[in-house]
Design an enzyme around this catalytic site. Sequence first.
Site, PDB file in Angstrom:
ATOM      1  CD  GLN A 125      -2.958  -0.965   2.341  1.00 42.59           C
ATOM      2  OE1 GLN A 125      -2.616  -0.427   3.381  1.00 42.59           O
ATOM      3  NE2 GLN A 125      -4.161  -1.492   2.163  1.00 42.59           N
ATOM      4  CD  GLU A 126       3.826   2.643   3.873  1.00 41.89           C
ATOM      5  OE1 GLU A 126       4.917   3.243   3.786  1.00 41.89           O
ATOM      6  OE2 GLU A 126       3.360   2.239   4.952  1.00 41.89           O
TER       7      GLU A 126
END
Length: 325
Positions: A125-126
């Site tokens: 998610q980063e």
Amino acid sequence: MLVSVFCVVLLSAATRHEELQRAFARPARIAFPEDEPYSPQKAALGKMLFFDARLSGEQNRSCATCHNPSFGWETPVPRALGALQRPVARHTPTIENLAESEHFFWDGRVRRLEEQAMEPVSHPQEMGYSMNRVVRRLSAIYSYRRNFEIAFPGEGLNRHTILVALATYQRTLRSGWSPFDDWVEGDEDAISEPAKRGFDVFTGVGMCSTCHTGWAFTDHDFHRVGVASKDRGRGLIDPEMAYRFKTPGLRNIALRAPYMHDGSLTSLREIVEHYRRGGTPSEGQPSDLPPLTAITDQDVNDLIAFLETLTAYEPHVSAPALPVD
């Protein structure tokens, strides 16, 4: 007799004030681990890597995308957008002044900057990539290979040296000299009278320095600060530490809105008022903060004036030239 007593009282007050000022004086050197000592070559490489979007899966975001130096190495939104174009779980914390810290991230889940540097790269998610693929991608670039051979003789470019370079650079990220530092050094004209009163509030009735200690204004510890959130914070690692979050430093705090681990407070005034009322505790989420009933509206204004003196004169950092061949 009365004059002598008055002079003693004034001298005692002045001595206490000087002692408080010295407690917040900057250290002369940065602490680097004995097993990973500083070198300018490592730090320069780490800076390149920090600003290089090729460490992300889609090559469209770097560490500096979220840790933006113009905003105190944070992001000016509650939660930055990650690799999936969705908000990440928490507000981006600053990475300034972390060389002496023993815990990283809001929940302190890692103990070394080398580990901290790896997590965003590999988190889906980063930055949405993996360290193995980062190594392969960078190894195809001659200038990176050459620079790593110079910075790490006998090791070259690999997963370990990439993380060490990133960590070395991050340890050099000290907030710049500020009006507060000039005042600590003895320049009484460096900050305003309201700011001086604000320092007295900070170290006195406001109880701010209970947690925001030392030159970086953090105890690097974990506290429940009355933020209404379902995030259990350090409780995800240690159930007995539920809803506790790491104390952020306050250097360049005026550049770093919004605030708290969820980015829910939008200004310094909101922050001060939050602490003034003792946070927003609930039965399931208690707060360590007592309401500060003795603080006046004038104290609030003075405290904000003091916090603004922690902004560096030259807080911005230039981006490096990146290897292209």
